[in-house]
Enzyme design. Structure first.
Site, short mmCIF file in Angstrom:
data_model
loop_
_atom_site.label_atom_id
_atom_site.label_comp_id
_atom_site.label_asym_id
_atom_site.label_seq_id
_atom_site.Cartn_x
_atom_site.Cartn_y
_atom_site.Cartn_z
N GLU A 1 45.40 46.06 49.76
CA GLU A 1 45.40 44.89 50.38
C GLU A 1 46.03 44.44 51.69
OE1 GLU A 1 44.28 41.33 47.71
OE2 GLU A 1 46.28 41.82 47.08
N LYS B 1 55.40 27.36 38.89
CA LYS B 1 56.49 27.50 39.39
C LYS B 1 55.49 27.90 40.59
CE LYS B 1 58.97 30.35 43.33
NZ LYS B 1 58.46 30.77 43.46
N GLU C 1 46.74 38.17 36.58
CA GLU C 1 45.75 38.32 37.51
C GLU C 1 46.28 38.67 39.09
OE1 GLU C 1 43.57 38.02 40.48
OE2 GLU C 1 43.36 35.68 40.17
N CYS D 1 41.52 37.66 46.55
CA CYS D 1 41.36 38.78 46.02
C CYS D 1 40.34 40.09 45.88
CB CYS D 1 42.21 37.92 44.84
SG CYS D 1 43.70 37.61 45.00
#
Length: 500
Positions: A403, A199, A273, A307
């Site tokens: 972030e 997905k 992750e 990331c």
């Protein structure tokens, strides 16, 4: 249509791309299908226009995909040898290259990134990763053990382990490297002998759908590779499906926690992750000529949408003023514009929603007392955010702790090694970090003190298919790449044989 020259602008959109965008379909059990949930729009970040309409997978679509994957495990795929899996994976890698320019253009159109990155990372690197993982399919092995079982008297034992595929894998991928992340999940799962229901992120589903078509063309049996598209509800239906044996997810820490909680309801293994807030630590003795790659690859690679982006810069006071001046000059020189022109180094962020998030973080940073060092204009049409560097940011503020996932970084001075390491570790994340110094003794002393899954030295944000990749703390569970990636998709079965 093979991959174009990386730094050369394409001569118009490929006819293959135009044809594909007219009616992209999901792949379930080897068949191209629409979604029972209707469809949704995919946008071009460069101008905000609708790029394509993609099927919205329903819970029933998810169920059909999982059942198809389970049937394939019990059928032809489950009986294939490692050598046969290798052959199919190598064929798929060839097809990715043969259709490379189409895939690269699709990636740039849906994600906004530079066509050069799409060619080099999304396409070429993905093909090589498939080839690398294809080699592991013939190298799965167990071990034999001496055992000390003494009952009943006179009985001897031989013990060994088998490595067996975990089964049906639910793979959920992010929008920042859509094709590459697809391959990071699918390739090791296929090498291990698993089947997959993928997905992709709703913002960037197109290259994953094209990948599914190429997998079918390569000759994978029906049901081995399935791709369903939709929003978070589609992903949630996949995660909770009882037929799924393993979940692998790359994305935000917040969503990863929800997936992990759901997986534990039925004790499914998960690989996560997740987010990062990577520090880059510049010592007085660093080679200042490396500030160029530190900026382009460490801080602003993929417009900061990685990331491991070096979003927190720590500079020893002896070079602080010079380093800040250089970083400001380099950042100010970066060309901003649409990704189809490879000369542009800062491209649009992926979506209107993310555009708003990045700008909110910049506004919040200023409100919290951080000092913006740059005043750069960005194009008004599309989702462009001008790169920004902050000084004077407090360690407890959002700009330092959360972030941003855009072209934004903070710069903070330090005096001692101890202070630098304490600052670098002052985060709930631990995905990547880097140390910049000429002193090998300092490197060997400090690397064990850095709380991160990967520590680069005099470089940053450069992975390798043979080097484990994953995070400490809230940056995830498990590792991708290398043997660890294969182990994610294998169960260990102990066998104990008694004889007299």
């Amino acid at each position: 249509m093979r991959i174009g020259i990386p730094d050369q602008a394409p001569d118009g959109i490929s006819p293959d791309v135009t044809a594909f965008l007219k009616a992209p379909q999901m792949l379930i059990n080897g068949q191209s299908v629409g979604g029972e949930g209707g469809s949704f729009d995919v946008f071009n970040p460069a101008d905000g226009s609708v790029l394509a309409q993609v099927p919205s997978g329903s819970e029933a679509d998810v169920d059909r995909a999982v059942l198809a994957a389970k049937a394939a495990m019990a059928g032809a795929w489950g009986g294939m040898s490692g050598a046969e899996r290798t052959r199919l994976m190598l064929k798929l890698a060839d097809l990715i290259e043969e259709n490379g320019e189409e895939l690269a253009q699709l990636e740039t159109l849906e994600n906004g990134k530079s066509i050069m990155l799409s060619r080099l990372v999304e396409v070429a690197s993905s093909a090589e990763y498939l080839r690398y993982m294809a080699g592991w399919a013939t190298k799965i092995r167990g071990e034999t053990f001496d055992v000390s079982i003494s009952v009943p008297p006179g009985t001897r034992y031989t013990a060994y382990t088998r490595k067996e595929p975990v089964g049906v894998v639910a793979a959920i991928t992010p929008w920042n490297f859509p094709l590459n992340m697809c391959v990071w999940k699918v390739a090791p799962a296929l090498a291990a002998g698993c089947t997959v229901v993928l997905k992709p992120a709703e913002e960037t589903p197109l290259t994953s759908l094209r990948f599914a078509e190429l997998a079918r063309e390569a000759g994978f049996p029906d049901g081995v590779v399935n791709v369903i598209t939709g929003d978070g509800a589609t992903g949630a239906a996949l995660v909770r499906h009882p037929g799924v044996d393993k979940i692998t997810f790359t994305g935000s820490t917040e969503v990863g926690k929800k997936i992990g909680t759901q997986a534990m309801q039925t004790v499914k293994p998960v690989t996560l992750e997740l987010g990062g807030k990577a520090p880059m630590v510049f010592f007085d003795d660093m080679d200042l000529n490396l500030l160029g790659p530190a900026t382009g690859i460490g801080m602003f690679f993929n417009s900061g949408q990685t990331c491991c982006a070096g979003a927190r810069i720590y500079v020893q006071k002896g070079i602080y003023e010079e380093a800040v001046a250089t970083l400001k000059a380099i950042t100010s020189s970066l060309a901003i514009g649409e990704g189809m022109n490879p000369a542009n180094q800062i491209n649009p962020v992926v979506s209107a929603k993310h555009f708003d998030h990045v700008n909110r973080m910049i506004t919040q940073g200023i409100a919290d007392g951080a000092t913006p060092l740059l005043d750069i204009a960005a194009p008004k049409q599309g989702y462009y955010v001008a790169p920004q560097l902050f000084a004077d940011a407090r360690s407890d503020t959002a700009i330092m702790q959360d972030e941003v996932f855009g072209p934004v970084a903070t710069i903070t001075p330090f005096e001692t090694e101890e202070e630098a390491i304490a600052m670098a570790n002052d985060t709930r994340y631990g995905l990547g970090a880097s140390l910049w110094t000429r002193d090998i003794n300092r490197v060997m002393k400090l690397v064990p003190q850095v709380q991160a899954g990967t520590v680069w030295v005099n470089s940053h944000n450069i992975p390798d298919q043979n080097m484990p990749f994953g995070g400490f703390k809230q940056s995830g569970i498990g590792r991708e790449h290398g043997t660890g990636a294969l182990d994610n998709y294998l169960e260990t079965k102990s066998v104990c044989v008694a004889y007299t």
